[in-house]
Motif scaffolding. Structure first.
Motif, short mmCIF file in Angstrom:
data_model
loop_
_atom_site.label_atom_id
_atom_site.label_comp_id
_atom_site.label_asym_id
_atom_site.label_seq_id
_atom_site.Cartn_x
_atom_site.Cartn_y
_atom_site.Cartn_z
N ALA A 81 0.83 -1.21 0.00
CA ALA A 81 0.00 0.00 0.00
C ALA A 81 0.87 1.26 0.00
N VAL A 82 1.91 1.25 0.81
CA VAL A 82 2.82 2.41 0.86
C VAL A 82 3.53 2.57 -0.48
N ASP A 83 3.93 1.48 -1.09
CA ASP A 83 4.58 1.55 -2.39
C ASP A 83 3.65 2.17 -3.44
N ALA A 84 2.35 1.93 -3.33
CA ALA A 84 1.38 2.47 -4.29
C ALA A 84 1.14 3.97 -4.10
N LEU A 85 1.53 4.51 -2.93
CA LEU A 85 1.35 5.93 -2.67
C LEU A 85 2.37 6.78 -3.42
N LYS A 86 1.93 7.95 -3.86
CA LYS A 86 2.87 8.96 -4.36
C LYS A 86 3.66 9.48 -3.16
N PRO A 87 4.87 9.98 -3.35
CA PRO A 87 5.56 10.66 -2.25
C PRO A 87 4.68 11.80 -1.73
N GLY A 88 4.53 11.86 -0.44
CA GLY A 88 3.64 12.85 0.18
C GLY A 88 2.21 12.36 0.33
N GLY A 89 1.89 11.19 -0.25
CA GLY A 89 0.56 10.61 -0.12
C GLY A 89 0.34 10.06 1.28
N LEU A 139 7.62 6.02 5.83
CA LEU A 139 6.51 6.86 6.29
C LEU A 139 6.99 7.83 7.35
N GLU A 140 6.32 8.94 7.44
CA GLU A 140 6.60 9.92 8.49
C GLU A 140 5.27 10.43 9.03
N ALA A 141 5.35 11.18 10.10
CA ALA A 141 4.16 11.78 10.72
C ALA A 141 3.09 10.74 10.97
N ILE A 142 3.48 9.62 11.57
CA ILE A 142 2.52 8.56 11.88
C ILE A 142 1.66 9.02 13.06
N ARG A 143 0.36 9.10 12.81
CA ARG A 143 -0.57 9.56 13.84
C ARG A 143 -1.57 8.47 14.17
N PHE A 144 -1.95 8.39 15.42
CA PHE A 144 -2.90 7.40 15.91
C PHE A 144 -4.18 8.13 16.31
N LEU A 145 -5.29 7.72 15.73
CA LEU A 145 -6.57 8.37 15.99
C LEU A 145 -7.60 7.35 16.48
N GLU A 146 -8.56 7.83 17.22
CA GLU A 146 -9.69 7.00 17.64
C GLU A 146 -10.97 7.76 17.30
N PRO A 147 -11.38 7.73 16.01
CA PRO A 147 -12.55 8.51 15.60
C PRO A 147 -13.85 8.03 16.23
N ILE A 148 -13.95 6.74 16.49
CA ILE A 148 -15.10 6.13 17.15
C ILE A 148 -14.54 5.18 18.19
N TYR A 150 -12.94 2.59 20.21
CA TYR A 150 -12.25 1.33 19.93
C TYR A 150 -12.02 1.05 18.44
N ASN A 151 -12.41 1.96 17.58
CA ASN A 151 -12.14 1.83 16.15
C ASN A 151 -10.99 2.78 15.86
N PHE A 152 -9.81 2.22 15.68
CA PHE A 152 -8.60 3.03 15.59
C PHE A 152 -8.18 3.24 14.15
N ALA A 153 -7.45 4.29 13.93
CA ALA A 153 -6.88 4.56 12.60
C ALA A 153 -5.50 5.14 12.76
N TYR A 154 -4.59 4.65 11.96
CA TYR A 154 -3.28 5.26 11.82
C TYR A 154 -3.31 6.03 10.50
N VAL A 155 -2.79 7.23 10.53
CA VAL A 155 -2.64 8.03 9.33
C VAL A 155 -1.16 8.39 9.25
N ALA A 156 -0.57 8.12 8.09
CA ALA A 156 0.87 8.37 7.93
C ALA A 156 1.12 8.86 6.52
N THR A 157 2.19 9.62 6.36
CA THR A 157 2.55 10.23 5.09
C THR A 157 3.79 9.56 4.53
N LYS A 158 3.73 9.21 3.23
CA LYS A 158 4.90 8.63 2.57
C LYS A 158 5.96 9.71 2.42
N THR A 159 7.17 9.37 2.76
CA THR A 159 8.25 10.34 2.70
C THR A 159 8.49 10.78 1.27
N LEU A 160 8.96 12.02 1.14
CA LEU A 160 9.23 12.59 -0.18
C LEU A 160 10.52 12.07 -0.76
#
Length: 160
Positions: A81-89, A139-148, A150-160
């Protein structure tokens, strides 16, 4: 639901949705109801073998799939999945994860045990495991969220 939410909020965006053909039929109907089908491409096939390409997407969502793959296959799926991202995606990885000791988040443990009992590879995944797999990727700026709860999400940005 992930593609629909993103398309509704980002009027100029398009989405590729990958799933098996029978699931895509339902997705096509839903996207048509939402008038989003003109901005959607459907990619039939097993995500284990579909070629996602390299440096193509601004956002890749792995929604509630990693626990079905367990620690044997989830890291490879994340890397693809990370490989499929554009840099900065951005990668959005959402699921139910257990706390690192598998004691405090009963829901995350239960969801993982359900996968253990009902899938070939599924298991309980902890936040430490998932975070480690993300750290192993560019990846950089790995963030951990809990929008609902016990339903967690990690959001991270592919390095440039």
């Amino acid at each position: 639901p992930w593609a629909a939410a993103i398309l509704e909020l980002s009027k100029g965006s398009t989405a590729d949705i990958n799933d098996i053909e029978s699931v895509l039929e339902g997705a096509k109907a839903k996207m048509a109801t939402l008038k989003l089908d003109g901005r959607t491409r459907y990619v039939p096939g097993d995500f284990h073998t579909v070629d996602f390409g390299t440096n193509i997407y601004d956002i890749v969502v792995l929604g509630h799939i990693c626990r079905t793959e367990g620690p044997g296959k989830a890291p490879g799926l994340i890397a693809r999945a990370v490989d499929a991202l554009k840099p900065g995606g951005q990668l959005i990885l959402a699921d139910y994860f257990a706390d690192n000791d598998r004691k405090l988040n009963a829901f995350g443990v239960q969801m993982g045990l359900t996968m253990l009992a009902n899938t070939k590879n599924g298991q309980v995944l902890t936040n430490a495991q998932v975070y480690g797999w993300l750290q192993a990727c560019p990846l950089e700026a790995i963030r951990f969220l809990e929008p609902i709860g016990y339903n967690f999400a990690y959001v991270a940005t592919k390095t440039l």
